[in-house]
Write a protein that holds these residues in place. Structure first.
Motif, PDB file in Angstrom:
ATOM      1  N   ASP A 138       2.147   1.840  -3.524  1.00 46.93           N
ATOM      2  CA  ASP A 138       1.108   2.391  -4.397  1.00 46.93           C
ATOM      3  C   ASP A 138       0.919   3.884  -4.141  1.00 46.93           C
ATOM      4  O   ASP A 138       0.759   4.676  -5.085  1.00 46.93           O
ATOM      5  CB  ASP A 138      -0.213   1.652  -4.169  1.00 46.93           C
ATOM      6  CG  ASP A 138      -0.172   0.220  -4.678  1.00 46.93           C
ATOM      7  OD1 ASP A 138       0.705  -0.079  -5.513  1.00 46.93           O
ATOM      8  OD2 ASP A 138      -1.001  -0.599  -4.221  1.00 46.93           O
ATOM      9  N   ALA A 185      -0.240   5.938   4.733  1.00 43.83           N
ATOM     10  CA  ALA A 185       0.379   4.654   4.378  1.00 43.83           C
ATOM     11  C   ALA A 185       1.730   4.494   5.067  1.00 43.83           C
ATOM     12  O   ALA A 185       2.076   3.409   5.556  1.00 43.83           O
ATOM     13  CB  ALA A 185       0.549   4.555   2.870  1.00 43.83           C
ATOM     14  N   LYS A 219       0.825  -1.201   0.000  1.00 43.44           N
ATOM     15  CA  LYS A 219       0.000   0.000   0.000  1.00 43.44           C
ATOM     16  C   LYS A 219       0.866   1.260   0.000  1.00 43.44           C
ATOM     17  O   LYS A 219       0.517   2.255  -0.650  1.00 43.44           O
ATOM     18  CB  LYS A 219      -0.928  -0.008   1.203  1.00 43.44           C
ATOM     19  CG  LYS A 219      -1.980  -1.109   1.165  1.00 43.44           C
ATOM     20  CD  LYS A 219      -2.906  -1.016   2.358  1.00 43.44           C
ATOM     21  CE  LYS A 219      -3.998  -2.088   2.296  1.00 43.44           C
ATOM     22  NZ  LYS A 219      -4.931  -2.013   3.438  1.00 43.44           N
TER      23      LYS A 219
END
Length: 349
Positions: free
Chosen positions: A101, A149, A98
């Motif tokens: 990304d 994140a 994550k």
């Protein structure tokens, strides 16, 4: 296009006499109409100028906000990529994907063109303002997503470190307990074992806490526990060394005593052999001696070997046991016949 004066005349011709305004002369009416047109045009121009000024201010404000948002996003990207995280460092490894990304989406933002809109072109100012507003919103959104994140990854890494440190401390407590059990009566200074007992108790209290958020709380106790265990082991080694030295010293003393006793015994034996030799050494002479023999009937005189000297004397006569030529008579010897000659040589004993 007609002139204003012609338009006024035409109006005067068309308008009935009874509908014409009373009290207003044609010249004054023309002036009023011109003034109205000027006011209208001035109003339109002033409104455009105001609109342009407003859009220009809004545009510059949007540019400032977009620059700040882009700067914050750039910092967030640098922070997220400054540290390399590995899946085995996290309690939840999927969080690392994550984060990757979020970094890719943040880096994909292009910002706004650097072309400057015309300062008097209100529509360009408005369009450029909106582009900067959109860029700021996207940058802020991506920055928040990236920070979230990154925080999730850091929290997962911290959770893994806490679990690892806590597990290691538990193992350390168990190992320290075994050390404490195995060293009873085997240390030079028992105070080291007391210190180890105290360190074990403190470590158990730390394990029982629910609000530990820093792995150092566990690793600090582990360091204290290791130090206490080392002191006990050092004390045990010191006692073992002292015992070994004492045993070696006792052995050396025993060997020395045994060697001294052996040497003394050897010396005594040598002295005994020397005395025995000296006591068995006899007296040696040119004559032989035979010890008297005992008999059941009494005493036997010693037997001697004697060779009488040769003499040129006349043979004795049988008259009265005297000498034929007037010599002195021979002494009478007990146990000897008149014809034997006694042996007066010294007896060697």
């Amino acid at each position: 296009m007609t002139k204003p004066s012609e338009e006024v005349e035409t109006m005067d011709d068309v308008t009935p006499e009874e509908s014409k305004p009373k009290g207003i002369k044609p010249a004054n009416l023309t002036a009023i109409i011109i003034a109205v047109i000027v006011v209208v045009l001035a109003g339109i121009g002033g409104g455009y100028a105001y609109w342009t000024h407003h859009e220009a201010n809004a545009y510059h404000e949007a540019v400032t906000q977009a620059e700040n948002a882009d700067g914050n996003l750039t910092k967030a990207i640098k922070e997220a990529t400054a540290t390399e995280y590995k899946a085995d460092q996290l309690k939840e490894p999927k969080l690392l994907g994550k984060l990757d990304d979020a970094v890719r989406k943040a880096e994909a933002l292009k910002g706004v063109p650097e072309d400057q809109p015309g300062e008097w072109l209100a529509w360009q100012l408005a369009s450029a303002k909106q582009a900067n507003v959109t860029d700021a919103d996207e940058a802020n959104t991506q920055a928040r997503a990236l920070k979230a994140a990154l925080k999730a990854v850091k929290d997962s890494k911290l959770a893994k470190e806490l679990d690892t440190a806590k597990a290691q401390l538990k193992q350390g407590i168990d190992s320290a307990g075994e050390t404490l059990k195995d060293t009873e009566g085997k240390v030079a200074d028992n105070a080291t074992r007391d210190s180890l007992t105290k360190a074990i108790d403190e470590a158990n209290k730390t394990i029982g806490k629910k609000d530990v958020t820093d792995p150092k709380a566990y690793t600090g106790q582990q360091a204290k526990l290791d130090a206490a265990v080392k002191q006990v082991n050092d004390s045990k080694a010191a006692k073992e060394k002292a015992d070994a030295e004492a045993a070696a010293k006792a052995k050396a003393e025993a060997e020395a005593q045994a060697q001294a006793a052996a040497q003394a015994a050897a010396a005594a034996a040598q002295s005994q052999r020397s005395y025995s030799k000296s006591s068995t050494r006899g007296y040696s002479s040119g004559k032989s001696y035979t010890a008297p023999k005992k008999s059941s009937s009494g005493y036997s005189a010693p037997q001697r070997s004697y060779t009488a000297p040769k003499q040129s004397a006349p043979a004795p006569s049988n008259n009265g046991g005297g000498s034929s030529n007037g010599g002195a008579p021979l002494p009478k010897v007990y146990g000897c016949s008149p014809s034997c000659v006694p042996d007066y040589s010294p007896i060697v004993r």
